[in-house]
Design a protein around this motif. Structure first.
Motif, PDB file in Angstrom:
ATOM      1  N   UNK A  81       0.979  -1.214  -0.185  1.00 11.31           N
ATOM      2  CA  UNK A  81       0.049   0.128  -0.166  1.00 11.31           C
ATOM      3  C   UNK A  81       0.974   1.232   0.124  1.00 11.31           C
ATOM      4  N   UNK A  82       1.835   1.314   0.797  1.00 14.18           N
ATOM      5  CA  UNK A  82       2.849   2.318   0.805  1.00 14.18           C
ATOM      6  C   UNK A  82       3.615   2.720  -0.508  1.00 14.18           C
ATOM      7  N   UNK A  83       3.753   1.580  -0.882  1.00 15.46           N
ATOM      8  CA  UNK A  83       4.725   1.799  -2.231  1.00 15.46           C
ATOM      9  C   UNK A  83       3.609   1.972  -3.571  1.00 15.46           C
ATOM     10  N   UNK A  84       2.585   1.499  -3.548  1.00 19.71           N
ATOM     11  CA  UNK A  84       1.364   2.041  -4.533  1.00 19.71           C
ATOM     12  C   UNK A  84       1.032   3.576  -4.331  1.00 19.71           C
ATOM     13  N   UNK A  85       0.734   4.004  -3.150  1.00 19.16           N
ATOM     14  CA  UNK A  85       0.427   5.284  -2.829  1.00 19.16           C
ATOM     15  C   UNK A  85       1.413   6.264  -2.970  1.00 19.16           C
ATOM     16  N   UNK A  86       2.509   6.060  -2.509  1.00 21.46           N
ATOM     17  CA  UNK A  86       3.820   6.980  -2.402  1.00 21.46           C
ATOM     18  C   UNK A  86       4.859   7.069  -3.394  1.00 21.46           C
ATOM     19  N   UNK A  87       5.117   5.725  -3.666  1.00 21.91           N
ATOM     20  CA  UNK A  87       5.988   5.299  -4.703  1.00 21.91           C
ATOM     21  C   UNK A  87       7.372   5.783  -4.677  1.00 21.91           C
ATOM     22  N   UNK A  88       7.965   6.483  -3.629  1.00 21.75           N
ATOM     23  CA  UNK A  88       9.184   7.056  -3.485  1.00 21.75           C
ATOM     24  C   UNK A  88       9.889   6.427  -2.728  1.00 21.75           C
ATOM     25  N   UNK A  89       9.510   5.321  -2.108  1.00 20.34           N
ATOM     26  CA  UNK A  89      10.449   4.324  -1.187  1.00 20.34           C
ATOM     27  C   UNK A  89      10.796   3.064  -2.404  1.00 20.34           C
ATOM     28  N   UNK A  90      11.975   2.490  -1.677  1.00 22.37           N
ATOM     29  CA  UNK A  90      12.233   1.003  -2.305  1.00 22.37           C
ATOM     30  C   UNK A  90      11.526   0.168  -1.243  1.00 22.37           C
ATOM     31  N   UNK A  91      11.853  -1.198  -1.722  1.00 26.22           N
ATOM     32  CA  UNK A  91      11.071  -2.063  -0.965  1.00 26.22           C
ATOM     33  C   UNK A  91      11.661  -2.368   0.253  1.00 26.22           C
ATOM     34  N   UNK A  92      12.901  -2.365   0.473  1.00 24.99           N
ATOM     35  CA  UNK A  92      13.613  -2.109   1.954  1.00 24.99           C
ATOM     36  C   UNK A  92      12.826  -1.054   2.852  1.00 24.99           C
ATOM     37  N   UNK A  93      12.996   0.125   2.329  1.00 29.19           N
ATOM     38  CA  UNK A  93      12.359   1.259   3.321  1.00 29.19           C
ATOM     39  C   UNK A  93      10.862   0.828   3.573  1.00 29.19           C
ATOM     40  N   UNK A  94      10.198   0.420   2.370  1.00 23.98           N
ATOM     41  CA  UNK A  94       8.533   0.396   2.568  1.00 23.98           C
ATOM     42  C   UNK A  94       8.238  -0.602   3.493  1.00 23.98           C
ATOM     43  N   UNK A  95       9.004  -1.755   3.515  1.00 23.59           N
ATOM     44  CA  UNK A  95       8.880  -2.844   4.799  1.00 23.59           C
ATOM     45  C   UNK A  95       9.038  -2.382   5.986  1.00 23.59           C
ATOM     46  N   UNK A  96      10.266  -1.676   5.975  1.00 24.78           N
ATOM     47  CA  UNK A  96      10.504  -1.324   7.634  1.00 24.78           C
ATOM     48  C   UNK A  96       9.532  -0.196   7.963  1.00 24.78           C
ATOM     49  N   UNK A  97       9.090   0.799   7.296  1.00 23.17           N
ATOM     50  CA  UNK A  97       8.067   1.616   7.178  1.00 23.17           C
ATOM     51  C   UNK A  97       6.785   0.948   7.988  1.00 23.17           C
ATOM     52  N   UNK A  98       6.261  -0.016   6.954  1.00 17.67           N
ATOM     53  CA  UNK A  98       5.216  -1.187   7.390  1.00 17.67           C
ATOM     54  C   UNK A  98       5.571  -1.559   8.775  1.00 17.67           C
ATOM     55  N   UNK A  99       6.514  -2.241   8.958  1.00 17.41           N
ATOM     56  CA  UNK A  99       6.834  -3.088  10.198  1.00 17.41           C
ATOM     57  C   UNK A  99       6.561  -1.909  11.338  1.00 17.41           C
ATOM     58  N   UNK A 100       6.919  -0.720  11.303  1.00 17.89           N
ATOM     59  CA  UNK A 100       6.848   0.130  12.216  1.00 17.89           C
ATOM     60  C   UNK A 100       5.545   0.522  12.708  1.00 17.89           C
ATOM     61  N   UNK A 101       4.704   0.866  11.483  1.00 19.16           N
ATOM     62  CA  UNK A 101       3.249   1.134  11.842  1.00 19.16           C
ATOM     63  C   UNK A 101       2.535   0.053  12.337  1.00 19.16           C
TER      64      UNK A 101
END
Length: 191
Positions: free
Chosen positions: A16-36
């Motif tokens: 969802x983060x990647x689809x809506x924002x698109x500015x992150x790479x997979x690694x950053x998106x999964x770390x952000x998602x884990x924190x959320x």
């Protein structure tokens, strides 16, 4: 079972983060998602293939027409540049190749040539501005490759230039069996 469920939840949140924002790479998106989701330990992080599958699912549900139109534009733009860079054996890779490119995706091209300076000479003649830099590949520690970012109004292009001999040493397939890169004739068939 608890870890698998958390990995799945993180993969879908990262998608969802990647689809809506698109500015992150997979690694950053999964770390952000884990924190959320309150799961910051790396033991629960999904692999990139799980995130890609979740991203495809998200796009199929929420962004079907938008994603198809954007992907077509990105692939057409990639073909135009690959035609101009044909002397340097261009290969399309990344999200534009695998079909998960979102609205902020870069077009990733790998060039293979023994005349790396000629790439920059050609870029100087193109109308779009570019920036020169370096790329350090994680799978070849200590190796630095020329990198050029082209600011085309339709999409940003990320070009990495490798010596021609390195192509035969690179992995050809992803873990799921799909190609890691395609040459111009194969990319034309994707449109």
């Amino acid at each position: 079972m608890k870890h698998q469920d958390m990995r799945r939840r993180i993969a879908h949140a990262a998608a969802r983060i990647l689809a809506e924002d698109g500015s992150l790479d997979y690694g950053s998106a999964k770390r952000k998602a884990a924190r959320q989701l309150g799961a910051p330990d790396s033991g629960n992080l999904p692999d990139n293939q799980q995130i890609e599958e979740a991203l495809r699912s998200y796009q199929a549900i929420y962004q079907t027409d938008e994603t198809r139109a954007q992907l077509t534009l990105l692939r057409q733009t990639a073909i135009e540049y690959m035609e101009q860079l044909v002397d340097f054996d261009p290969h399309l890779t990344g999200s534009v190749l695998n079909g998960t490119a979102g609205p902020h995706a870069d077009i990733n091209l790998q060039l293979f040539t023994d005349h790396q300076k000629d790439v920059e000479f050609l870029l100087m003649r193109l109308p779009a501005a570019y920036q020169a830099g370096e790329y350090r590949a994680s799978d070849t520690p200590g190796r630095i490759y020329p990198r050029f970012m082209i600011d085309d109004p339709r999409a940003r292009l990320d070009l990495v230039v490798y010596p021609a001999s390195e192509l035969r040493n690179m992995k050809r397939l992803q873990a799921d069996g799909s190609p890691r890169r395609l040459r111009l004739p194969q990319v034309r068939t994707l449109i």
